[in-house]
Design an enzyme around this catalytic site. Structure first.
Site, PDB file in Angstrom:
ATOM      1  N   LYS A   4       0.841  -1.199   0.000  1.00 33.81           N
ATOM      2  CA  LYS A   4       0.000   0.000   0.000  1.00 33.81           C
ATOM      3  C   LYS A   4       0.878   1.252   0.000  1.00 33.81           C
ATOM      4  O   LYS A   4       1.862   1.329   0.737  1.00 33.81           O
ATOM      5  CB  LYS A   4      -0.911  -0.024   1.232  1.00 33.81           C
ATOM      6  CG  LYS A   4      -1.928   1.121   1.302  1.00 33.81           C
ATOM      7  CD  LYS A   4      -2.811   0.966   2.536  1.00 33.81           C
ATOM      8  CE  LYS A   4      -3.873   2.052   2.635  1.00 33.81           C
ATOM      9  NZ  LYS A   4      -4.736   1.879   3.822  1.00 33.81           N
ATOM     10  N   SER A  56      -9.696   2.376   3.074  1.00 32.52           N
ATOM     11  CA  SER A  56      -8.877   3.127   2.147  1.00 32.52           C
ATOM     12  C   SER A  56      -7.960   2.252   1.292  1.00 32.52           C
ATOM     13  O   SER A  56      -7.422   2.699   0.287  1.00 32.52           O
ATOM     14  CB  SER A  56      -8.006   4.115   2.930  1.00 32.52           C
ATOM     15  OG  SER A  56      -7.088   3.414   3.785  1.00 32.52           O
ATOM     16  N   SER A  78      -9.763  -0.351   7.111  1.00 32.00           N
ATOM     17  CA  SER A  78      -9.238  -0.157   5.759  1.00 32.00           C
ATOM     18  C   SER A  78      -8.559  -1.370   5.150  1.00 32.00           C
ATOM     19  O   SER A  78      -8.162  -1.330   3.981  1.00 32.00           O
ATOM     20  CB  SER A  78      -8.260   1.028   5.748  1.00 32.00           C
ATOM     21  OG  SER A  78      -8.941   2.228   6.009  1.00 32.00           O
TER      22      SER A  78
END
Length: 515
Positions: free
Chosen positions: A87, A162, A186
């Protein structure tokens, strides 16, 4: 390529060890998949940066070590040579780290996050950096400054947030493993809506050093995969004490792989599973509730004792979270001011002062959702309002922690739907922040309490994935892997195949055929 990319990380690792496949072949297959479906107007857009040259070099190094044999080959980590995505909130040397924001566009970190250093030491080739809501603020990956990621199950729907990029990359067979961060769900919420496995470890169980902070008391790095066993392998690799992180737990990593393998027997005799009364029912789509009820039936048939528990203060969790998180975010993001970190925007006219540079920089560098949360947090922390808002929210947090402690006196693990709905359409909730925030209603409590959680695929509703969430007491992450792996096996036995194989070619038809 098709067979390689559909292997689980554990299966791929075994073929690499046996010599049936090389790491270069595995990495190249995933790079080809990324090139095939990730770009273009209708691409998945899971990746913000692809790290092909370095990934292939690491793969070649692993292959050479294995070919030479001897002690060096024996000492390789079980996942050595298995590719992974990271990420883009987690800093990496040699690749941009943008946090999905124009504020850090093109920024190159001078150091690796601790989890990245562990991955490099274990010789997992890093495929690249995945998309996210800007500074991890969002539930749909639509707030990325670089455009939204699409859900591989339906390209017109969101992949969660997210960390939608990491979940979509794993679901679309662009990577067998990925790293995400979980502040209010997330990792788990994207896992639920993409049919993948997502784990939020116990707070402090995995080092946060090198993860760009949003809310420091809530953030946690964790694994994303297609199977519970794969997450267990990755969690064991990245877990453990880190002196560079003052919140890191100074204790050994639990035997997570062993727990997952125990769960794969499908025997849950003696396990008490608590159904959280407040995390189901009103607000949850009928199809989501139906899949949850079916999962409970399978758990009961496998020998688990199902009990109902109540955590009455969970009804305040969402409100408390949206005071604590913005408050901490406003503090953490203060450094992005055009002076110390990030881009600098000098006013086009008028005097050039620090105040005006800071204002111009933050106006241009931050997106709408980030600005909204900074304003909320600054207000909550302001003189005269601190006790009424931030202080009260922290008191609610304590009550939630006490609710969980009482619930775990009655049950070994707790279970609920991961998200109240399946993936919604892109743009459907962008103009309604409160509706967007409700997507995390079932995941937020674990972050407030610091306890671990896992989301596993629970079936389909309206042809889209549903997630089942397990929660465990702090430091008892192994319980999650046992329960999660057991449910995974029970469900796959009932379906006849993993859920991921039921996807409508995971958008491959849109790009000219199956991979």
């Amino acid at each position: 390529m098709g067979n390689i990319i559909r292997l689980s990380a554990a299966e791929l690792a075994e073929k690499l060890r046996s010599g049936e496949l090389t790491s270069v072949q595995a990495v190249q297959a995933h790079l080809d998949r990324i090139a095939e479906i990730d770009g273009g107007d209708r691409g998945i857009h899971a990746f913000l940066h692809v790290n092909a040259e370095e990934a292939l070099a690491v793969a070649a190094e692993v292959d050479a070590i294995r070919a030479a044999g001897g002690a060096a080959a024996e000492d390789l980590h079980p996942l050595a040579g298995v590719p992974i995505a990271v990420k883009d909130l987690i800093v990496t040397v040699g690749q941009p780290t943008t946090a999905g924001s124009r504020m850090l566009e093109g920024w190159m970190s001078p150091y690796d996050a601790t989890v990245v250093a562990k991955i490099r030491a274990a010789k997992l080739p890093i495929l690249g950096k995945t998309n996210l809501d800007e500074f991890a603020m969002g539930s749909s990956t639509e707030h990325s400054a670089y455009g939204p990621t699409r859900n591989p199950w339906d390209l017109d729907r969101i992949p969660g947030g997210s960390g939608g990029g990491s979940a979509a990359a794993v679901a679309a067979f662009e990577a067998p493993l990925a790293l995400g961060t979980d502040t209010g769900g997330s990792i788990r919420q994207p896992g639920a809506v993409t049919g993948t496995v997502g784990v939020k470890p116990t707070y402090g169980g995995v080092s946060r050093y090198g993860a760009i902070a949003m809310a420091s008391s809530l953030d946690q790095i964790g694994p994303v995969s297609r199977t519970v066993l794969d997450s267990a392998y990755l969690h064991e690799l990245i877990g453990g004490h880190d002196p560079a992180d003052s919140t890191s737990l100074d204790e050994p990593v639990p035997a997570l792989v062993e727990a997952a393998r125990r769960g794969l027997t499908g025997d849950l005799s003696g396990l008490r599973v608590g159904v959280v009364r407040e995390l189901q029912g009103e607000g949850y789509q009928p199809g989501v509730q139906a899949r949850f009820d079916e999962s409970l039936g399978l758990l009961r048939a496998a020998g688990a004792e199902i009990v109902e528990v109540s955590c009455p203060n969970l009804k305040y969790a969402l409100a408390a979270y949206y005071l604590i998180m913005p408050s901490e975010a406003s503090s953490n993001l203060a450094k992005f001011d055009g002076v110390r970190y990030g881009k600098r925007v000098v006013p086009a006219d008028g005097p050039v002062t620090i105040e005006r540079v800071m204002g111009s920089t933050r106006a241009a560098g931050f997106g709408e959702e980030v600005k909204r949360r900074i304003i909320l947090g600054t207000y909550a922390l302001s003189a005269g309002y601190y006790d009424a808002y931030y202080g009260s929210a922290q008191k609610v947090r304590t009550l939630i922690q006490r609710d969980f402690a009482a619930a775990f006196e009655l049950a070994d693990v707790l279970v609920s739907p991961t998200a109240p709905t399946v993936a919604f359409r892109l743009g459907e909730k962008l103009d309604d922040p409160l509706a967007m925030y409700l997507n995390d209603v079932a995941t937020i409590p674990a972050n407030l309490a610091g306890i671990p959680g896992i989301s596993v695929p629970g079936g389909l509703s309206e042809g889209l994935p549903v997630g089942i969430q397990f929660l465990a007491p702090a430091r008892e992450d192994a319980r999650l892997y046992r329960a999660g792996a057991a449910l995974e096996k029970l469900l796959e036995d009932s379906w006849g195949a993993p859920l991921i194989t039921q996807a409508p070619e995971l958008a491959a038809a849109t790009h000219g055929g199956a991979a």
